[in-house]
Design a protein around this motif. Sequence first.
Motif, short mmCIF file in Angstrom:
data_model
loop_
_atom_site.label_atom_id
_atom_site.label_comp_id
_atom_site.label_asym_id
_atom_site.label_seq_id
_atom_site.Cartn_x
_atom_site.Cartn_y
_atom_site.Cartn_z
N TYR A 150 0.80 -1.40 -0.02
CA TYR A 150 -0.15 -0.03 0.11
C TYR A 150 0.85 1.24 -0.06
CZ TYR A 150 -3.79 -3.09 0.67
OH TYR A 150 -4.65 -4.32 0.89
N SER A 151 0.50 2.22 -0.75
CA SER A 151 1.40 3.43 -0.91
C SER A 151 1.04 4.29 0.27
CB SER A 151 1.06 3.92 -2.34
OG SER A 151 1.15 3.42 -3.42
N GLU A 152 0.02 4.37 1.00
CA GLU A 152 -0.22 5.25 2.06
C GLU A 152 0.69 5.01 3.13
OE1 GLU A 152 -4.03 4.93 3.45
OE2 GLU A 152 -5.11 5.94 1.72
N LYS A 153 1.39 6.12 3.58
CA LYS A 153 2.45 6.18 4.50
C LYS A 153 1.89 5.96 5.91
CE LYS A 153 5.54 6.35 1.23
NZ LYS A 153 6.18 5.13 0.88
N THR A 154 1.23 4.88 6.35
CA THR A 154 0.55 4.66 7.57
C THR A 154 1.45 4.11 8.63
OG1 THR A 154 -0.36 2.59 6.76
CG2 THR A 154 -1.76 4.35 6.39
N ASN A 155 1.45 4.33 9.80
CA ASN A 155 2.27 3.64 10.69
C ASN A 155 1.46 3.71 12.33
OD1 ASN A 155 4.33 5.70 9.07
ND2 ASN A 155 5.12 3.93 10.06
N LEU A 156 1.55 2.70 12.64
CA LEU A 156 0.94 2.46 13.99
C LEU A 156 2.22 3.06 15.18
CD1 LEU A 156 -0.30 -1.11 14.15
CD2 LEU A 156 -1.67 1.07 14.14
N LEU A 157 1.41 3.46 16.16
CA LEU A 157 2.25 3.96 17.26
C LEU A 157 2.44 2.68 18.29
CD1 LEU A 157 0.83 7.44 17.77
CD2 LEU A 157 3.12 6.85 16.90
N PRO A 158 3.59 2.26 18.44
CA PRO A 158 3.87 1.17 19.37
C PRO A 158 3.13 1.15 20.87
CG PRO A 158 5.66 2.07 18.94
CD PRO A 158 4.80 2.66 17.91
N ASP A 159 3.19 2.46 21.24
CA ASP A 159 2.64 2.99 22.35
C ASP A 159 1.00 2.57 23.00
OD1 ASP A 159 4.91 4.56 22.75
OD2 ASP A 159 4.47 6.36 22.56
N ILE A 181 -7.48 -0.94 16.43
CA ILE A 181 -6.34 0.15 15.60
C ILE A 181 -7.00 1.27 14.71
CG2 ILE A 181 -4.41 -1.87 15.75
CD1 ILE A 181 -4.71 -1.87 12.81
N GLU A 182 -8.35 1.21 14.93
CA GLU A 182 -9.09 2.27 13.99
C GLU A 182 -8.77 2.21 12.50
OE1 GLU A 182 -7.61 5.92 15.65
OE2 GLU A 182 -8.60 5.62 17.57
N TYR A 183 -8.63 0.71 12.10
CA TYR A 183 -8.85 0.38 10.74
C TYR A 183 -7.50 0.87 9.78
CZ TYR A 183 -13.33 -1.25 11.89
OH TYR A 183 -14.23 -2.15 12.34
N ILE A 184 -6.42 1.08 10.56
CA ILE A 184 -5.23 1.91 9.86
C ILE A 184 -4.57 0.67 8.87
CG2 ILE A 184 -2.84 2.30 10.22
CD1 ILE A 184 -3.39 3.59 12.79
N THR A 185 -4.58 0.93 7.53
CA THR A 185 -4.46 0.16 6.65
C THR A 185 -2.76 -0.68 7.07
OG1 THR A 185 -5.57 1.19 4.74
CG2 THR A 185 -3.79 -0.12 4.17
N ALA A 186 -2.51 -1.73 6.78
CA ALA A 186 -1.24 -2.38 6.97
C ALA A 186 -0.40 -1.81 5.82
CB ALA A 186 -1.22 -4.19 6.62
N ASN A 187 0.98 -1.84 6.21
CA ASN A 187 1.75 -1.59 4.91
C ASN A 187 2.11 -2.44 4.01
OD1 ASN A 187 2.92 -0.15 7.81
ND2 ASN A 187 3.18 1.35 6.24
N PHE A 188 2.06 -3.55 4.18
CA PHE A 188 1.91 -4.89 3.41
C PHE A 188 1.30 -5.95 3.90
CE2 PHE A 188 6.30 -2.81 3.74
CZ PHE A 188 6.48 -2.48 2.52
N GLU A 189 0.78 -6.94 2.99
CA GLU A 189 0.25 -7.87 3.34
C GLU A 189 0.51 -9.05 2.32
OE1 GLU A 189 -4.26 -7.95 4.38
OE2 GLU A 189 -4.19 -5.97 3.65
#
Length: 246
Positions: A150-159, A181-189
């Motif tokens: 996925y091209s969107e630069k999404t990142n989860l906060l580990p906190d 996780i509020e449906y944040i898109t994975a970077n890769f699947e």
Amino acid sequence: MMNIRKALMISFISFAFLVTGCSSKGIDSVQQIADEATCQKTMTKVQNNVNEIIGKDYKYVLENMGRPYCTTYYIDMDKVKDISNIEELNNIENIRLIYPKETNVDKSKSSALYIQLDNNIVKDVQTYELLSKDEKENIKSSVDIVVDRYSEKTNLLPDKFENIKLDKYIGEDIEIFLKDIEYITANFEIYDNKREKNIKVYLLNKINSSNNEIMLVYNNSNKIENIKIVEISEGLNLLNDFSFFK
């Protein structure tokens, strides 16, 4: 069942995805990406006549349609022996690009162009709802794994997970985790070639720090089989064991 050489090659390709995903030397540094006005103009032309891009190469698509929402790689390990980075993966025999037709809308309600490339050339263009199950993928029997990037630069906060025992998700429906996780898109699947099992890969973003951890979510028929947060290097070792897909 995949042999040892193929398993090692999968690990190597996973390394290429993860390293380039954390690096600034991504696709933008080697390809000219269309600006918004060019994207909209080309999208209109393609919607009216798909022959606008049939027969064009991958570079032309990027230069005229911009970065896709998702790039899918259909990976036959016997044909990618010398792949070393993400740019070279774009030249494998069979990839697919997904472009939502509308921007700044709810992606769950958006239709999209599905562009199929073989040997770096556009061979087919179809319209479906974005990420629709009605879209029929042309997955050859020789394909070992399918990777969505996925091209969107999404990142989860580990906190967010500091006080949560990840084991609580094991055996639960994937929807519970995605909601948390509020449906944040994975970077890769990463999938098997039947798309029945997958590993969702999330790059974790520590405040004031570069990405150095990933979250791996092992999913089988919408149920989580395993979930963990690991250093990227450790995650690569975990990905070397692909018995999950066998």
